[in-house]
Write a protein that holds these residues in place. Structure first.
Motif, PDB file in Angstrom:
ATOM      1  N   THR A 120     -47.818 -13.554 -14.632  1.00  0.00           N
ATOM      2  CA  THR A 120     -47.491 -12.215 -15.134  1.00  0.00           C
ATOM      3  C   THR A 120     -46.573 -11.565 -14.105  1.00  0.00           C
ATOM      4  OG1 THR A 120     -49.671 -12.093 -16.147  1.00  0.00           O
ATOM      5  CG2 THR A 120     -48.428 -10.047 -15.989  1.00  0.00           C
ATOM      6  N   ASP A 122     -44.151  -8.685 -12.290  1.00  0.00           N
ATOM      7  CA  ASP A 122     -43.957  -7.251 -12.068  1.00  0.00           C
ATOM      8  C   ASP A 122     -45.193  -6.407 -12.345  1.00  0.00           C
ATOM      9  OD1 ASP A 122     -41.446  -7.287 -11.112  1.00  0.00           O
ATOM     10  OD2 ASP A 122     -40.532  -6.227 -12.787  1.00  0.00           O
ATOM     11  N   CYS A 123     -46.356  -6.873 -11.926  1.00  0.00           N
ATOM     12  CA  CYS A 123     -47.575  -6.083 -12.156  1.00  0.00           C
ATOM     13  C   CYS A 123     -47.530  -4.795 -11.337  1.00  0.00           C
ATOM     14  CB  CYS A 123     -48.803  -6.884 -11.751  1.00  0.00           C
ATOM     15  SG  CYS A 123     -49.087  -8.280 -12.835  1.00  0.00           S
ATOM     16  N   THR A 124     -48.110  -3.753 -11.901  1.00  0.00           N
ATOM     17  CA  THR A 124     -48.200  -2.491 -11.172  1.00  0.00           C
ATOM     18  C   THR A 124     -49.644  -2.195 -10.772  1.00  0.00           C
ATOM     19  OG1 THR A 124     -48.305  -1.372 -13.295  1.00  0.00           O
ATOM     20  CG2 THR A 124     -46.160  -1.437 -12.227  1.00  0.00           C
ATOM     21  N   GLN A 136     -54.316  -8.344 -15.163  1.00  0.00           N
ATOM     22  CA  GLN A 136     -52.991  -8.073 -14.615  1.00  0.00           C
ATOM     23  C   GLN A 136     -52.325  -6.991 -15.470  1.00  0.00           C
ATOM     24  OE1 GLN A 136     -51.518 -12.373 -14.303  1.00  0.00           O
ATOM     25  NE2 GLN A 136     -53.663 -12.430 -14.927  1.00  0.00           N
ATOM     26  N   ARG A 138     -49.329  -4.265 -16.322  1.00  0.00           N
ATOM     27  CA  ARG A 138     -47.896  -4.004 -16.136  1.00  0.00           C
ATOM     28  C   ARG A 138     -47.346  -3.224 -17.335  1.00  0.00           C
ATOM     29  NH1 ARG A 138     -43.319  -7.820 -16.805  1.00  0.00           N
ATOM     30  NH2 ARG A 138     -42.642  -5.894 -17.743  1.00  0.00           N
ATOM     31  N   LEU A 146     -49.139   0.289 -21.143  1.00  0.00           N
ATOM     32  CA  LEU A 146     -49.527  -0.554 -20.019  1.00  0.00           C
ATOM     33  C   LEU A 146     -50.295  -1.737 -20.579  1.00  0.00           C
ATOM     34  CD1 LEU A 146     -50.744   1.856 -17.192  1.00  0.00           C
ATOM     35  CD2 LEU A 146     -48.728   0.393 -17.179  1.00  0.00           C
ATOM     36  N   ALA A 158     -49.570 -13.857 -10.394  1.00  0.00           N
ATOM     37  CA  ALA A 158     -48.863 -12.607 -10.706  1.00  0.00           C
ATOM     38  C   ALA A 158     -47.886 -12.274  -9.584  1.00  0.00           C
ATOM     39  CB  ALA A 158     -49.866 -11.465 -10.860  1.00  0.00           C
ATOM     40  N   VAL A 160     -46.243  -8.860  -7.921  1.00  0.00           N
ATOM     41  CA  VAL A 160     -46.694  -7.471  -7.862  1.00  0.00           C
ATOM     42  C   VAL A 160     -45.575  -6.624  -7.269  1.00  0.00           C
ATOM     43  CG1 VAL A 160     -48.406  -5.918  -6.856  1.00  0.00           C
ATOM     44  CG2 VAL A 160     -49.073  -8.221  -7.543  1.00  0.00           C
ATOM     45  N   ARG A 161     -45.335  -5.513  -7.869  1.00  0.00           N
ATOM     46  CA  ARG A 161     -44.242  -4.655  -7.400  1.00  0.00           C
ATOM     47  C   ARG A 161     -44.480  -4.142  -5.986  1.00  0.00           C
ATOM     48  NH1 ARG A 161     -41.022  -1.103 -11.714  1.00  0.00           N
ATOM     49  NH2 ARG A 161     -40.579  -2.787 -13.161  1.00  0.00           N
ATOM     50  N   THR A 262     -38.754  -1.104  -8.163  1.00  0.00           N
ATOM     51  CA  THR A 262     -39.497   0.130  -7.934  1.00  0.00           C
ATOM     52  C   THR A 262     -39.188   0.558  -6.507  1.00  0.00           C
ATOM     53  OG1 THR A 262     -41.268  -0.654  -9.322  1.00  0.00           O
ATOM     54  CG2 THR A 262     -41.798   1.161  -7.857  1.00  0.00           C
TER      55      THR A 262
END
Ligand SMILES: Cc1cc2nc3c(=O)[nH]c(=O)nc-3n(C[C@H](O)[C@H](O)[C@H](O)COP(=O)(O)OP(=O)(O)OC[C@H]3O[C@@H](n4cnc5c(N)ncnc54)[C@H](O)[C@@H]3O)c2cc1C
Length: 338
Positions: A120, A122-124, A136, A138, A146, A158, A160-161, A262
């Motif tokens: 996954t 670009d998870c936030t 996860q 995003r 979301l 994942a 992650v940003r 981001t």
């Protein structure tokens, strides 16, 4: 489902220094590992990185797997992938996390493909549910919802940003071990195909303390020079909204928002940017937001700390000129901080 075997993060390094996103991943990784009662490991690939490996332990890692070789000093997709895949096949972590940096975005999908699992991007946010599975999170559908995503293959992977997760404070008492691994190097052709790692390019807008972001308020590509002059005066970098990438005025490394990076700089200038939801998602956590727009109703003003209504072609050169005069005055008085 098999018992979980640990959380592993990829500790990215550029030029011999660990990228701060790696510490953020360790912060989240520690939380997840403690919740699952498993080990948190980091994999570090490069050259002369003993001190950096120790830093990873001070920031929460139980084990650091270190691949150290001069041929690995800069990012080399084939050799990095090969060694990390071998390690993952041997240690079988249940979760692997990478930063959503240009390197992480390049490496992550290749690792996932080699490990025959999903990823996954670009998870936030990341959570663990009651069954111990990684959730996860995003933005999806242009940032309007979301998505909560679970992976039914292992490892769960994942990216992650950057600047979303919290790093743990450095703890010199935290104990861990560094495991030196003998790297396998691919054939010389692989070494020749090494991706040149221009530190500045790799770091992009995410790293900058000051971002001067231009939008469609600019009339032609040459006008980006106005923003570059302002950024140079402030020691910042130029970012952009998507239309400028679509027009080919700037490359995607500079894009801020849902489809790009981001950012969380100390100061963010939004110049001729309307403030679409896809743009805001990438910059709304900046320390101070200064918006320049001739439309007093522009959405960007809703998140701005300083809202300046006016023509960018008038305001930006004036601002640059004021800053330049100030800097010259400071230098003459010997009070400038270099
Ligand atoms: C799936 C998807 C993903 C997307 N991802 C992103 C993304 O990651 N990042 C992103 O930015 N966008 C993204 N977009 C596009 C987004 O929806 C907007 O179209 C885009 O952000 C608008 O860019 P803008 O603000 O530069 O342009 P506009 O919306 O056209 O705004 C230009 C602004 O400039 C002002 N202006 C004009 N002339 C002047 C002047 N002389 N002086 C001062 N102000 C002036 C105008 O008042 C206006 O507010 C995405 C869209 C989709 C569908």
């Amino acid at each position: 489902m098999e018992a979980t075997r640990g959380v592993m993060i990829y500790a990215e390094q550029n030029g011999g220094k660990v990228h701060p996103v790696s510490y953020e991943l360790l912060g989240k990784g520690r939380e997840i590992a403690d919740r699952l009662g498993v080990e948190l490991s980091a994999v570090l690939v490069g050259h002369n990185l003993d001190a950096e490996a120790q830093e990873l332990i001070f920031h929460g890692a139980d084990t650091v797997y270190l691949f150290d070789h001069e041929a690995l000093a800069t990012f080399d997709i084939m050799n990095y992938r090969r060694n990390i895949v071998d390690l993952a096949c041997e240690t079988m972590p249940d979760i692997i996390l990478l930063g959503a940096t240009p390197i992480g975005r390049s490496l992550g999908p290749r690792l996932a493909a080699a490990l025959n699992t999903g990823l996954t991007a670009d998870c936030t946010s990341l959570e663990v549910d009651d069954e111990g599975e990684l959730v996860q999170i995003r933005p999806a559908f242009s940032g309007n919802i979301l998505a909560h995503i679970k992976t039914n293959t292992r490892p769960q992977m994942a990216t992650v940003r950057y600047k979303i997760m919290q790093a743990l404070p450095r703890d010199c008492d935290h104990q861990g071990k560094v495991v030196h691994r003998e790297p396998v190097l691919e054939d010389p052709l692989a070494v020749l195909s090494r991706v040149p790692c221009n530190r500045q390019d790799i770091r992009g807008v995410s790293e900058a303390e000051i971002v001067v972001c231009g939008g469609r308020g600019l009339k032609k590509p040459e006008d980006l020079k106005l923003l570059q002059d302002l950024a140079d005066e402030l020691g910042g970098v130029v970012g952009c909204s998507k239309p400028l990438v679509d027009e080919g005025w700037m490359d995607k490394d500079h894009l801020v928002g849902f489809s790009g990076s981001t950012v969380r700089p100390r100061v963010y200038f939004a110049v001729g940017v309307s403030g679409s939801s896809q743009h805001l998602i990438g910059m709304r956590n900046a320390g101070t937001i200064v918006a320049i727009n001739r439309d007093p109703e522009a959405m960007i003003f809703e998140v701005a700390d300083y809202a300046i209504v006016g023509d960018l072609y008038d305001l930006v050169p004036r601002l640059t000129s004021v800053l330049r005069k100030q800097r010259t005055r400071d230098q003459m008085e010997g009070s400038v901080c270099t």
